[in-house]
Structures are given as structure tokens and as C-alpha cells.
Design a protein around this motif. Structure first.
Motif, PDB file in Angstrom:
ATOM      1  N   LEU A  63      25.661  -1.506 -28.206  1.00  0.00           N
ATOM      2  CA  LEU A  63      25.634  -3.127 -28.216  1.00  0.00           C
ATOM      3  C   LEU A  63      24.294  -3.601 -29.258  1.00  0.00           C
ATOM      4  CD1 LEU A  63      25.238  -6.017 -26.742  1.00  0.00           C
ATOM      5  CD2 LEU A  63      23.313  -4.978 -25.252  1.00  0.00           C
ATOM      6  N   ARG A  64      23.320  -2.546 -29.370  1.00  0.00           N
ATOM      7  CA  ARG A  64      22.348  -2.984 -30.608  1.00  0.00           C
ATOM      8  C   ARG A  64      23.091  -2.876 -31.722  1.00  0.00           C
ATOM      9  NH1 ARG A  64      18.555  -0.345 -27.025  1.00  0.00           N
ATOM     10  NH2 ARG A  64      19.061   1.680 -28.009  1.00  0.00           N
ATOM     11  N   GLN A  65      23.764  -2.067 -31.931  1.00  0.00           N
ATOM     12  CA  GLN A  65      24.701  -1.800 -33.395  1.00  0.00           C
ATOM     13  C   GLN A  65      25.326  -2.921 -33.832  1.00  0.00           C
ATOM     14  OE1 GLN A  65      24.183   0.607 -35.736  1.00  0.00           O
ATOM     15  NE2 GLN A  65      25.356  -0.761 -36.785  1.00  0.00           N
ATOM     16  N   CYS A  66      26.277  -3.507 -32.414  1.00  0.00           N
ATOM     17  CA  CYS A  66      27.065  -4.669 -32.639  1.00  0.00           C
ATOM     18  C   CYS A  66      26.301  -5.682 -32.917  1.00  0.00           C
ATOM     19  CB  CYS A  66      27.770  -4.730 -31.382  1.00  0.00           C
ATOM     20  SG  CYS A  66      28.921  -6.009 -31.188  1.00  0.00           S
ATOM     21  N   GLN A  67      25.196  -6.138 -32.450  1.00  0.00           N
ATOM     22  CA  GLN A  67      24.393  -7.264 -32.595  1.00  0.00           C
ATOM     23  C   GLN A  67      23.734  -7.404 -33.860  1.00  0.00           C
ATOM     24  OE1 GLN A  67      21.965  -7.473 -29.091  1.00  0.00           O
ATOM     25  NE2 GLN A  67      23.382  -8.808 -28.047  1.00  0.00           N
ATOM     26  N   SER A  68      23.371  -6.088 -34.342  1.00  0.00           N
ATOM     27  CA  SER A  68      22.617  -5.920 -35.671  1.00  0.00           C
ATOM     28  C   SER A  68      23.649  -6.270 -36.833  1.00  0.00           C
ATOM     29  CB  SER A  68      21.735  -4.760 -36.143  1.00  0.00           C
ATOM     30  OG  SER A  68      22.369  -3.787 -36.679  1.00  0.00           O
ATOM     31  N   ASP A  69      24.929  -5.780 -36.516  1.00  0.00           N
ATOM     32  CA  ASP A  69      26.087  -5.952 -37.444  1.00  0.00           C
ATOM     33  C   ASP A  69      26.324  -7.565 -37.514  1.00  0.00           C
ATOM     34  OD1 ASP A  69      26.429  -3.382 -37.885  1.00  0.00           O
ATOM     35  OD2 ASP A  69      28.211  -3.275 -36.761  1.00  0.00           O
ATOM     36  N   CYS A  70      26.098  -8.268 -36.464  1.00  0.00           N
ATOM     37  CA  CYS A  70      26.230  -9.712 -36.326  1.00  0.00           C
ATOM     38  C   CYS A  70      25.214 -10.315 -37.355  1.00  0.00           C
ATOM     39  CB  CYS A  70      25.928 -10.276 -35.187  1.00  0.00           C
ATOM     40  SG  CYS A  70      27.517  -9.788 -33.679  1.00  0.00           S
TER      41      CYS A  70
END
Ligand SMILES: *[C@@H]1O[C@H](CO)[C@@H](O)[C@H](O)[C@H]1NC(C)=O
Ligand SMILES: [Cu+2]
Length: 479
Positions: free
Chosen positions: A37-44
Motif C-alpha cells: 500500500l505504501r509503495q503504491c501510494q508513493s508511486d502515485c
């Protein structure tokens, strides 16, 4: 649970994870969903440009995360019993993303609160932003699809708001709060030649829940456009009765969303406008001074409060209170709790820590089956720029370091008819119980209860714990 049933459940779960691991349906097999989740959001944040795109993208990450988690928990208990083992209530400067940034200043916002945790869904439709303007910087006119309340944390500025049938301009300085209605064209200047202007801004979006966007009438500068440019030239030519060449010229001079003004321009834009001039609290006008008279004041601190009941024009429809607690160094505030209001708190100056009792967050593995109340101690260091959330009903206390006063600004959501219940000091909730209730509840003589809860005669602010903690102040919003 019968043994045979739990064995069947276990088998079932094992089967599910086996299928998942082998098909790789979830992308990275066995990846820690929190981490994903954190990775996905930081990619955003890296990939998407607009604040709204970022936020939508982050929401998609969370939806995906919830879906995965839901599948993982298919055979477990009700959704309401979901547990979190981290502290979702605290945000630091790094959690702010830049919406506008130039050499003259910056506007940063926290992501939508539910991007962090579902435990924050009570304030899902509120956003927090910080405006940082260098000396003489000017924010060009814009409107937003959100109702806003600004609080001047530091510096001296001037603001203009266009209402339906008048233009309101006034100077603002530390302690002023300003209501900016959704859609009202606004511009803002730092009229100081040396000092930065810091403004903390609470937004309540009126369009998409939890999303707000600025609409610039002049070009936002850089890649930012004017919303006029979205229209076709024919339409603009007709609407403005102006030919295309003239329009192109105007919209090609992109100044940027934050520009620098000359001393003369500042002079003329701040003429004769005293901060909050002639405005008693609760009187008409968009602005009021929060720091006029403290609600509570003793040697250990001061509490200033603007309630929706008293500041109807600025705060009532938002159901919002604005409070500022200035805790004397070495002293503490609380413990207490709010009956209805959830606090979005920002540390303005100083350092220290807070502690809060929360039944929602737990450490370690799943709780036992027995239904007993248990409260996790949520605790975090506080320094300038730290944001922390205190939900309604949650007992909380804050302690200032031995070195500096700790000043905390709070936007309190759902504030109409809110009551602060003290848990220590004069009138604390235990002291006010009937004698029999004290004895029945604590199982000792009521005099013993009184000896424990009746010593402190001060209200809200008390001497802090011995050997108070020390910390270092930090820059406000640094990136
Ligand atoms: C807090 O109180 C101290 C001491 O009175 C004062 O110097 C400081 O400006 C206050 N801070 C705020 C944010 O009001
Ligand atoms: Cu909680």
C-alpha cells in the motif's frame, strides 16, 4: 469454536494462500500488504501531477489494499473488528505534498485522511494544508471547490476575498482566522519584507469528498494554466467581446501561482486595513482574532477558543471550532476528552509529546475472544509542524518540554454543542461522581478516591511530569 471447525478453517485459509502464492494473482506473492500500500501510494505521488489525480490514485491503492485484505480475512470476524498496529494519528512535515511550489513560496497539503487509515474516516471530507510565503510573495487570484478556514500562524499578510456583491480586503497577522467561502475568488500577500508568512488552512471540499482543486483565473505559471484557456478561442472572443490576439497576449504572460510584489504594490494593497479592525468576536466579516481573550488561563498555560456558537458567520455552517492551547514550558494540558468534536491539531511552536487512549489501535496479534475494554497508549513526540488527530471521546494529554512553550492549534470538526470533559484537576469527571458511585466503581472508600482525584485545583493546565522530555524544534514544512 469447535476444534473440527477451526481445523477446517485453517485448511481453507492455507488453501487460499497456496492458490494465491502459486498463481501470483496479487502481483508480488506474499508481499506484505501494508508495504504494498505504501509503495503504491508513493508511486502515485511520483507519477501523478495534479493534487486530485494523486489523491484519486492513492484511493485506488487503498481500495486494492482493502480488497486484498478482505480476501485474506474472508473467514475471519466482522469488518468492524479490523485492527491497526501502527499509529495512524500522527503526520510529520514529510507527509505534506506540494500543490504549488515556486521560489517565492509553497502550498503543501496532507493526503486525504482515509488514505492513511479507515480509522480517520470521520474526517474524510476535511483536508489540511499549509501555506508558506516568502517576504513580499503574492498568491495570484484563484478559487477552490472547498470551504476554507485559514489561521495565521506567523507573519503579516493581507488578503482579499470577492463576495457576491462586495470586495473584502484586510490585513492579517498571527492569531487571525479567516473564513473563505467555497468558490470565492481570493488573493493573498505577505506584506512583510523580512519575515515569512505561515498559514494553516482547513478545507472542506464541496464537490468531490476529500478532494479540492485550485482554479486559477490568470495563468498559474509554469505548466499551470488559466481555466479560461480551457475554452475555445471562438467562445472566449464572443464572451469577452475581444479578439483572439489580445487574449493570447494576456494568457501567454504566465506569472506563476506565487509571484513577488514590489514594495509599492504591497503598500497600496495593505493601506489602512487594520487586522480585524472594528470586529468584535461574532460580528460580521470574514475574519476574527482567536487570541483576544483566553477561555482558560493559569501559570501553566492558556486556552483560546472560537466556537461555532459564537462565530456563527465564520464557523457555524462548517460545524467547526478553532482552538489554540499555549502550554507553558514544563507544564501539561489535560488529560481531557471532547464529547463530540474530533481535533485536527498542528504544533505551531515548541516541542514535547502527547499521549492518547485509543480502543481501536492495538499492538501485537489478534486479541483474545473475551470482550474486555482495553486501550492502547498512542504516544508521539511533538515538534513544530507535527499534525496529530484526536478523535471524539478519546482521552488525551499534551506535555511541553522544559525548554519552550508548546503551542498547538486545533481545528475541531463536529464542534457544535461539544463539551470538554476534564479527567484531572478542578471538576474532573471522577471527582464529580456521587459518593456511592465512587465506592461502587472503584471498590474503595470514596475518601480514598477523593484523595487520588481531588488534589489538583487548577483547571486544564498543570505542572508537567518530572524530568520532562526534550526535543529539537524543526522547520515548519521542509522538503
Ligand atoms: C505562547 O506563549 C508565549 C509566552 O506567553 C508567547 O511568547 C508565545 O508567542 C505564545 N505562542 C502563541 C502561538 O500564541
Ligand atoms: Cu481510537
Amino acid at each position: 469454536m469447535k476444534p473440527s471447525l477451526s481445523v477446517a478453517l485453517l485448511l481453507c485459509l492455507a488453501l487460499v494462500s497456496l492458490v494465491v502464492a502459486t498463481t501470483g494473482e496479487w502481483g508480488v506473492p506474499n508481499a506484505d500488504p501494508e508495504k504494498k500500500l505504501r509503495q503504491c501510494q508513493s508511486d502515485c505521488d511520483k507519477r501523478e501531477r495534479g493534487q486530485q489525480q494523486k489523491s484519486l490514485c492513492r484511493s485506488r491503492c487503498r481500495q486494492e489494499y482493502e480488497r486484498e485484505k478482505g480476501e485474506g480475512n474472508k473467514h475471519e470476524d466482522k469488518e468492524e473488528e479490523k485492527e491497526e498496529d501502527e499509529n495512524p494519528y500522527v503526520f510529520e512535515s514529510e507527509d505534506f505534498t506540494s500543490i504549488v511550489k515556486s521560489q517565492h513560496g509553497r502550498i503543501g497539503a496532507l493526503p486525504k485522511f482515509t488514505d492513511r487509515s479507515w480509522l480517520l474516516r470521520g474526517i474524510e471530507n476535511h483536508l489540511l494544508a499549509i501555506i508558506e510565503l516568502n517576504p513580499q510573495a503574492f498568491i495570484t487570484p484563484f478559487h477552490a471547490d472547498a470551504d476554507c478556514v485559514l489561521f495565521v500562524a506567523q507573519g503579516r499578510g493581507a488578503i482579499t476575498i470577492l463576495h457576491e456583491d462586495n470586495r473584502e480586503s484586510f490585513n492579517i497577522e498571527q492569531g487571525n482566522a479567516v473564513r473563505v467561502p467555497a468558490g470565492a475568488p481570493t488573493y493573498l500577500i505577505n506584506r512583510d519584507v523580512n519575515q515569512k508568512l505561515y498559514i494553516i488552512k482547513l478545507l472542506r471540499p464541496v464537490n468531490l469528498p476529500g478532494h479540492a482543486e485550485p482554479f486559477h483565473s490568470a495563468g498559474g505559471g509554469g505548466q499551470d494554466e488559466s481555466f479560461y484557456e480551457a475554452f475555445s478561442w471562438e467562445l472566449l472572443e464572443a464572451a469577452l467581446k475581444t479578439d483572439r490576439r489580445r487574449l493570447e497576449k494576456i494568457f501567454s504572460q504566465k506569472q506563476g501561482a506565487i509571484v513577488k510584489a514590489s514594495k509599492e504594490q504591497i503598500q497600496s494593497m495593505s493601506q489602512g486595513r487594520a487586522p480585524g479592525e472594528g470586529q468584535a468576536p461574532g460580528k460580521a466579516g470574514s475574519s476574527f482574532n482567536l487570541l483576544t481573550s483566553p477561555k482558560i488561563s493559569n501559570n501553566h498555560g492558556k486556552l483560546f477558543e472560537a466556537k461555532p456558537e459564537e462565530h456563527k458567520q465564520q464557523l457555524q455552517d462548517l460545524d467547526l471550532a478553532v482552538t489554540l492551547a499555549n502550554i507553558t514550558r514544563g507544564s501539561m494540558l489535560g488529560p481531557f476528552y471532547n464529547s463530540k468534536a474530533t481535533k485536527i491539531s498542528v504544533v505551531l511552536e515548541g516541542e514535547g509529546y502527547f499521549e492518547m487512549a485509543c480502543p481501536h489501535v492495538r499492538r501485537g496479534n489478534r486479541k483474545s475472544e473475551e470482550q474486555r475494554a482495553s486501550y492502547h497508549k498512542v504516544r508521539s513526540e511533538l515538534k513544530q509542524g507535527t499534525v496529530f488527530i484526536v478523535p471524539a471521546g478519546h482521552p488525551v494529554a499534551a506535555v511541553a518540554s522544559e525548554n519552550n512553550n508548546l503551542a498547538i492549534l486545533c481545528f475541531e470538526v463536529n464542534a457544535w454543542d461539544n463539551t470538554r470533559y476534564p479527567l484531572a484537576g478542578k471538576n474532573n469527571v471522577v471527582k464529580r461522581l456521587e459518593r456511592e458511585a465512587k465506592e461502587l466503581a472503584f471498590g474503595v472508600k470514596s475518601t480514598e478516591v477523593d484523595q487520588a482525584f481531588g488534589n489538583e485545583e487548577d483547571e486544564m493546565f498543570f505542572p508537567g511530569p518530572k524530568g520532562g522530555r526534550q526535543g529539537q524544534g524543526d522547520l515548519f514544512v521542509s522538503e
